[in-house]
Scaffold this motif. Structure first.
Motif, PDB file in Angstrom:
ATOM      1  N   LEU A  77       0.836  -1.201   0.000  1.00 27.40           N
ATOM      2  CA  LEU A  77       0.000   0.000   0.000  1.00 27.40           C
ATOM      3  C   LEU A  77       0.870   1.251   0.000  1.00 27.40           C
ATOM      4  CD1 LEU A  77      -2.611  -0.950   2.758  1.00 27.40           C
ATOM      5  CD2 LEU A  77      -2.874  -1.149   0.290  1.00 27.40           C
ATOM      6  N   ASP A  78       0.419   2.271  -0.716  1.00 27.65           N
ATOM      7  CA  ASP A  78       1.120   3.547  -0.587  1.00 27.65           C
ATOM      8  C   ASP A  78       0.654   4.218   0.707  1.00 27.65           C
ATOM      9  OD1 ASP A  78      -1.356   4.661  -1.063  1.00 27.65           O
ATOM     10  OD2 ASP A  78      -0.852   5.469  -3.038  1.00 27.65           O
ATOM     11  N   ASP A  79       1.278   5.317   1.088  1.00 22.80           N
ATOM     12  CA  ASP A  79       1.019   5.938   2.379  1.00 22.80           C
ATOM     13  C   ASP A  79      -0.451   6.310   2.569  1.00 22.80           C
ATOM     14  OD1 ASP A  79       3.630   5.643   3.092  1.00 22.80           O
ATOM     15  OD2 ASP A  79       4.222   7.706   2.601  1.00 22.80           O
ATOM     16  N   ALA A  80      -1.062   6.878   1.557  1.00 23.81           N
ATOM     17  CA  ALA A  80      -2.456   7.317   1.682  1.00 23.81           C
ATOM     18  C   ALA A  80      -3.382   6.120   1.880  1.00 23.81           C
ATOM     19  CB  ALA A  80      -2.869   8.110   0.446  1.00 23.81           C
ATOM     20  N   GLU A  81      -3.140   5.045   1.117  1.00 20.38           N
ATOM     21  CA  GLU A  81      -3.969   3.847   1.260  1.00 20.38           C
ATOM     22  C   GLU A  81      -3.764   3.211   2.634  1.00 20.38           C
ATOM     23  OE1 GLU A  81      -3.053   1.189  -1.915  1.00 20.38           O
ATOM     24  OE2 GLU A  81      -3.866   2.517  -3.457  1.00 20.38           O
ATOM     25  N   TRP A  82      -2.512   3.190   3.119  1.00 18.98           N
ATOM     26  CA  TRP A  82      -2.233   2.607   4.434  1.00 18.98           C
ATOM     27  C   TRP A  82      -2.929   3.404   5.535  1.00 18.98           C
ATOM     28  CZ3 TRP A  82      -0.122   4.064   9.066  1.00 18.98           C
ATOM     29  CH2 TRP A  82       0.139   3.017   9.962  1.00 18.98           C
ATOM     30  N   ILE A  83      -2.873   4.741   5.431  1.00 20.05           N
ATOM     31  CA  ILE A  83      -3.543   5.593   6.421  1.00 20.05           C
ATOM     32  C   ILE A  83      -5.042   5.351   6.400  1.00 20.05           C
ATOM     33  CG2 ILE A  83      -4.127   8.004   6.962  1.00 20.05           C
ATOM     34  CD1 ILE A  83      -1.231   8.700   6.062  1.00 20.05           C
ATOM     35  N   ARG A  84      -5.627   5.255   5.213  1.00 22.02           N
ATOM     36  CA  ARG A  84      -7.058   4.999   5.094  1.00 22.02           C
ATOM     37  C   ARG A  84      -7.409   3.631   5.683  1.00 22.02           C
ATOM     38  NH1 ARG A  84      -9.671   2.147   1.926  1.00 22.02           N
ATOM     39  NH2 ARG A  84      -8.134   1.966   0.300  1.00 22.02           N
ATOM     40  N   SER A  85      -6.596   2.628   5.397  1.00 22.43           N
ATOM     41  CA  SER A  85      -6.827   1.280   5.918  1.00 22.43           C
ATOM     42  C   SER A  85      -6.728   1.269   7.445  1.00 22.43           C
ATOM     43  CB  SER A  85      -5.795   0.324   5.314  1.00 22.43           C
ATOM     44  OG  SER A  85      -5.831  -0.911   5.962  1.00 22.43           O
ATOM     45  N   ARG A  86      -5.714   1.947   7.967  1.00 24.85           N
ATOM     46  CA  ARG A  86      -5.537   2.001   9.422  1.00 24.85           C
ATOM     47  C   ARG A  86      -6.688   2.770  10.077  1.00 24.85           C
ATOM     48  NH1 ARG A  86      -4.605  -0.598  13.593  1.00 24.85           N
ATOM     49  NH2 ARG A  86      -3.575   0.481  15.262  1.00 24.85           N
ATOM     50  N   HIS A  87      -7.140   3.837   9.422  1.00 24.71           N
ATOM     51  CA  HIS A  87      -8.258   4.616   9.956  1.00 24.71           C
ATOM     52  C   HIS A  87      -9.525   3.747  10.022  1.00 24.71           C
ATOM     53  CE1 HIS A  87     -10.680   8.009  10.989  1.00 24.71           C
ATOM     54  NE2 HIS A  87     -11.387   7.969   9.878  1.00 24.71           N
ATOM     55  N   GLU A  88      -9.759   2.933   9.004  1.00 22.23           N
ATOM     56  CA  GLU A  88     -10.911   2.018   9.011  1.00 22.23           C
ATOM     57  C   GLU A  88     -10.787   1.010  10.157  1.00 22.23           C
ATOM     58  OE1 GLU A  88     -11.118   0.255   5.152  1.00 22.23           O
ATOM     59  OE2 GLU A  88     -11.757   2.117   4.177  1.00 22.23           O
ATOM     60  N   GLN A  89      -9.571   0.501  10.367  1.00 27.80           N
ATOM     61  CA  GLN A  89      -9.357  -0.437  11.475  1.00 27.80           C
ATOM     62  C   GLN A  89      -9.655   0.226  12.814  1.00 27.80           C
ATOM     63  OE1 GLN A  89      -5.294  -1.679  11.074  1.00 27.80           O
ATOM     64  NE2 GLN A  89      -5.746  -3.260   9.549  1.00 27.80           N
ATOM     65  N   LEU A  90      -9.193   1.456  12.982  1.00 30.23           N
ATOM     66  CA  LEU A  90      -9.423   2.165  14.234  1.00 30.23           C
ATOM     67  C   LEU A  90     -10.902   2.465  14.452  1.00 30.23           C
ATOM     68  CD1 LEU A  90      -6.382   4.633  14.212  1.00 30.23           C
ATOM     69  CD2 LEU A  90      -6.706   2.632  15.673  1.00 30.23           C
ATOM     70  N   MET A  91     -11.633   2.710  13.377  1.00 28.75           N
ATOM     71  CA  MET A  91     -13.072   2.967  13.499  1.00 28.75           C
ATOM     72  C   MET A  91     -13.813   1.704  13.959  1.00 28.75           C
ATOM     73  SD  MET A  91     -13.381   6.126  12.847  1.00 28.75           S
ATOM     74  CE  MET A  91     -15.088   6.403  12.559  1.00 28.75           C
ATOM     75  N   LEU A  92     -13.250   0.545  13.663  1.00 29.58           N
ATOM     76  CA  LEU A  92     -13.892  -0.718  14.032  1.00 29.58           C
ATOM     77  C   LEU A  92     -13.580  -1.153  15.461  1.00 29.58           C
ATOM     78  CD1 LEU A  92     -13.399  -2.804  10.772  1.00 29.58           C
ATOM     79  CD2 LEU A  92     -15.509  -1.763  11.613  1.00 29.58           C
TER      80      LEU A  92
END
Length: 188
Positions: A77-92
């Protein structure tokens, strides 16, 4: 809270006993024991402690050396995709914690039901003769060969929830209620 810490310490000591030989170098293995403890799924919650705290499963050192599918996907993942993925994980995280609480409540209900099947409630009536258990912290506890029960006493009054008030055989009433689990019927 103190009971939870004692339970955690007991479990970590059990893990250490399995991975340490003859109590030597236990301090070197402590990090591994803690990793095992934090990454083991608890039957009471259905999740690991790490998952409940951080919202994702831990990356163990082996996964860094020999990348797992999860690590390979995150590295791609590039940085933006990784941040988005991590943000989704944190929301869960909250959803996962709610799931763990629900799982814990179901677990407690199962344990309560299993316990109640084994319990035979003791029913006492006023004027019934009983013996009272001697607990280890009492002054009457004198050692291994001392009696475990004292009495007889007479049930003076039965309270709700399984507690009773006892009376001495001469009629003196004790003011302190006692749990019915700590008394048994006395047969003459």
């Amino acid at each position: 809270m103190n009971g939870a810490v004692e339970a955690a310490n007991k479990n970590i000591k059990k893990i250490l006993r399995k991975i340490v030989d003859n109590h030597r170098q236990w301090h070197e293995k402590l990090l591994y024991a803690l990793l095992v403890y934090c990454t083991t799924i608890r039957s009471s919650t259905g999740a690991t402690h790490y998952m409940l705290v951080y919202g994702s499963e831990v990356v163990i050192p082996t996964e860094v050396e020999i990348p797992s599918l999860r690590i390979i996907q995150e590295v791609g993942l590039d940085d933006a995709e990784w941040i988005r993925s991590r943000h989704e994980q944190l929301m869960l995280i909250d959803e996962k914690r709610v799931d763990a609480v629900c799982h814990g409540q179901l677990y407690q209900n199962r344990m309560t039901k299993a316990f109640k099947i084994k319990v035979n409630p003791r029913r006492f009536t006023p004027r019934q003769l009983v013996l009272k258990k001697i607990f280890p912290h009492q002054g009457e506890a004198k050692g291994k060969f001392a009696p475990n029960w004292q009495g007889p006493y007479m049930v003076h009054r039965v309270l709700s929830g399984g507690a009773v008030i006892l009376a001495e055989m001469d009629g003196r009433v004790t003011t302190k209620p006692i749990n019915s689990d700590a008394i048994k019927k006395y047969y003459i």
